[in-house]
Scaffold this active site. Structure first.
Site, PDB file in Angstrom:
ATOM      1  N   HIS A  69      -8.319  -6.980  -4.757  1.00  0.00           N
ATOM      2  CA  HIS A  69      -9.721  -6.601  -4.950  1.00  0.00           C
ATOM      3  C   HIS A  69      -9.883  -6.152  -6.403  1.00  0.00           C
ATOM      4  CE1 HIS A  69     -13.339  -4.067  -4.511  1.00  0.00           C
ATOM      5  NE2 HIS A  69     -13.546  -4.650  -3.347  1.00  0.00           N
TER       6      HIS A  69
ATOM      7  N   ASP B  35      -3.059  -0.161  -1.993  1.00  0.00           N
ATOM      8  CA  ASP B  35      -4.499  -0.121  -1.759  1.00  0.00           C
ATOM      9  C   ASP B  35      -4.698  -0.296  -0.251  1.00  0.00           C
ATOM     10  OD1 ASP B  35      -7.123  -0.744  -1.268  1.00  0.00           O
ATOM     11  OD2 ASP B  35      -7.321  -2.188  -2.908  1.00  0.00           O
TER      12      ASP B  35
ATOM     13  N   GLN C  57      -8.216  -1.668   3.386  1.00  0.00           N
ATOM     14  CA  GLN C  57      -8.374  -2.513   4.576  1.00  0.00           C
ATOM     15  C   GLN C  57      -7.274  -2.303   5.617  1.00  0.00           C
ATOM     16  OE1 GLN C  57     -11.061  -4.082   5.149  1.00  0.00           O
ATOM     17  NE2 GLN C  57     -11.965  -4.075   3.113  1.00  0.00           N
TER      18      GLN C  57
ATOM     19  N   LYS D 257     -14.994   2.995   5.395  1.00  0.00           N
ATOM     20  CA  LYS D 257     -14.450   1.824   6.096  1.00  0.00           C
ATOM     21  C   LYS D 257     -13.684   2.245   7.345  1.00  0.00           C
ATOM     22  CE  LYS D 257     -13.795  -0.718   1.757  1.00  0.00           C
ATOM     23  NZ  LYS D 257     -14.754  -1.808   1.754  1.00  0.00           N
TER      24      LYS D 257
ATOM     25  N   CYS E  82     -15.367  -9.575  -4.256  1.00  0.00           N
ATOM     26  CA  CYS E  82     -14.715  -8.770  -5.304  1.00  0.00           C
ATOM     27  C   CYS E  82     -13.264  -9.187  -5.506  1.00  0.00           C
ATOM     28  CB  CYS E  82     -14.788  -7.276  -4.996  1.00  0.00           C
ATOM     29  SG  CYS E  82     -16.442  -6.639  -4.960  1.00  0.00           S
TER      30      CYS E  82
HETATM   31  N1  PMP Z   1      -9.748  -2.412  -2.155  1.00  0.00           N
HETATM   32  C1  PMP Z   1      -9.980  -3.208  -1.111  1.00  0.00           C
HETATM   33  C2  PMP Z   1      -8.874  -4.041  -0.546  1.00  0.00           C
HETATM   34  C3  PMP Z   1     -11.261  -3.221  -0.528  1.00  0.00           C
HETATM   35  O1  PMP Z   1     -11.506  -4.008   0.524  1.00  0.00           O
HETATM   36  C4  PMP Z   1     -12.274  -2.404  -1.070  1.00  0.00           C
HETATM   37  C5  PMP Z   1     -13.671  -2.410  -0.493  1.00  0.00           C
HETATM   38  N2  PMP Z   1     -14.233  -3.665  -0.323  1.00  0.00           N
HETATM   39  C6  PMP Z   1     -11.963  -1.592  -2.150  1.00  0.00           C
HETATM   40  C7  PMP Z   1     -10.686  -1.618  -2.669  1.00  0.00           C
HETATM   41  C8  PMP Z   1     -12.974  -0.682  -2.760  1.00  0.00           C
HETATM   42  O2  PMP Z   1     -13.375   0.275  -1.829  1.00  0.00           O
HETATM   43  P1  PMP Z   1     -14.616   1.237  -2.143  1.00  0.00           P
HETATM   44  O3  PMP Z   1     -15.748   0.341  -2.500  1.00  0.00           O
HETATM   45  O4  PMP Z   1     -14.815   1.980  -0.876  1.00  0.00           O
HETATM   46  O5  PMP Z   1     -14.208   2.107  -3.280  1.00  0.00           O
END
Ligand code: PMP
Length: 404
Positions: free
Chosen positions: A117, A194, A197, A220, A362
């Site tokens: 991401h 990270d 997920q 999440k 993203c």
């Molecule tokens: N890393 C991963 C793997 C994600 O899926 C996400 C959210 N889509 C993020 C980072 C960023 O999370 P947040 O927008 O809650 O900061």
């Protein structure tokens, strides 16, 4: 599973009951978590840590209990290892800055993977620009999982840290983080996971994983928006400088020298989200009440059902098909060799009351690697069921037929 606990799932979209399959972006909220948030505002709204008055003390106690709750949920050794942040992005930025200040010099190297991401790429890239360091990319294997066996080729004496996702937010595949951590530690290299997920889907035990850092987002995990966690092993956090200055993070402030607070407060400048933390604790209670193992098993079987049903639809290509997944499945629909644009598919699904996400999620470097502009991603949560999947498939057939 427990759909009735989630008030928003009774909403109508274009006159149809909402089928919410965008859980990797954010989850809906159980009433228990919403009640906890209201309760905190109604009964314990006072700024914490500094107040001598009763309300402030009660609020402080609840906030620190919530921190302990998060520590227990993630299997941390101590609540000192739990830093509250604004979310995964904030956690990763904080770590990249702070770790970079302490340990990264010109010519050093940081490793991320091809499928990360943006939140787990850009903060490290910014650090590399600041320090004239180099970002290196761990490739994927044929099934689109991170290829841990390639790690040895990337390591050298300049490698400082590896940061990878536990579960890909695009592909949903569970990455070989145990192997990555084992290989990295054999070289004394720390690993940041990270967990944006993975925390919502898999039982997490950071001590068993032996990761050095772990980041996740409350929103999440059926919790409130604007709150997240950076877990770090105490011996690492002790060595890192604060990333932000302000109230709370200090011990004493003098114009000639400021000393910093103890862990974890030295990383928490400003008024913390003491309402959100209580609501988050309630969301974690909710998850444990249902049972994380049960949730994981339920979601696994639903994900397999989703993959199988998608594969029945003419022209569907599922990415990373057959790998062990946690919640998300990405696909595209082709007509002959023409890609039916994921945005068009998503729009037509929406008109039928189905919420999915489309686009690059993203993860543009992954899209470039796959040579596609984006995918359609259906992502599951504990309240989804086979009826939701069937509704998606029915709507997808209609959408694809319209675009062919
Ligand atoms: N890393 C991963 C793997 C994600 O899926 C996400 C959210 N889509 C993020 C980072 C960023 O999370 P947040 O927008 O809650 O900061």
């Amino acid at each position: 599973m427990n759909r009735e606990d989630f008030p928003l799932l009774s909403e109508l979209v274009y006159g149809k009951l909402l089928v919410y399959l965008d859980n990797a972006a954010t989850t809906q909220k159980p009433r228990q978590m919403l009640d906890a948030m209201t309760d905190a505002y109604l009964h314990r709204n006072a700024n914490i840590h500094r107040g001598v008055h009763h309300l402030s003390q009660v609020a402080t106690e609840k906030h620190e209990q919530a921190r302990q709750r998060v520590a227990d949920f993630l299997g941390a050794r101590s609540a000192k290892e739990i830093v509250f942040t604004k979310g995964t992005t904030d956690s990763l930025n904080m770590l990249a800055f702070s770790f970079g200040e302490a340990f990264v010099r010109e010519g050093d190297e940081i490793i991320v993977s091809q499928s990360e991401h943006h939140s787990n790429i850009v903060p490290w890239q910014m650090l590399c620009e600041r320090k004239n360091a180099r970002l290196r990319v761990l490739p994927l294997d044929d099934s689109l999982r991170i290829d841990a066996s390639q790690l040895e080729n990337l390591f050298n004496e300049r490698t400082r840290i590896i940061s990878v996702a536990h579960v890909s937010n695009v592909l949903g595949c569970i990455e070989p983080v145990e192997e990555i951590i084992r290989i990295a530690h054999s070289r004394n290299i720390p690993v940041c996971i990270d967990g944006a997920q993975s925390a919502p889907h898999l039982p997490i035990d950071v001590q068993a994983l032996d990761c050095d850092f772990y980041a996740c987002s409350a929103h999440k995990m059926y919790g409130p928006t604007g709150l997240g966690v950076l877990y770090g092993k105490e011996q690492w956090l002790e060595q890192l400088p604060p990333a932000e200055g302000g109230g709370e993070m200090i011990e004493h402030v003098r114009f000639d020298k400021t000393t910093y607070n103890q862990l974890p407060y030295k990383f928490e400048a400003g008024t913390p989200d003491f309402i959100g933390s209580c609501a988050f604790a309630a969301a974690l209670d909710y998850l444990d009440f249902i049972g994380r193992k049960q949730i994981c098993e339920y979601e696994n079987s639903l994900t397999a059902y989703l993959e199988n049903r998608l594969a029945e639809v003419e022209g569907v290509r599922i990415y990373s098909r057959g790998t062990e997944k946690a919640g998300a499945v990405s696909f595209n629909v082709y007509h002959d060799d023409r890609l039916l644009h994921p945005f068009d598919i998503g729009t037509l699904l929406d008109r039928q009351g189905i919420a999915v996400r489309t686009g690059h999620h993203c993860a543009e470097p992954l899209m470039d690697y796959l040579g596609i502009p984006g995918t359609v991603r259906a992502s599951l949560a504990l309240y989804n069921d086979r009826q939701d999947v069937d509704a998606l498939i029915k709507a997808l057939r209609i959408a694809a037929e319209m675009l062919r």
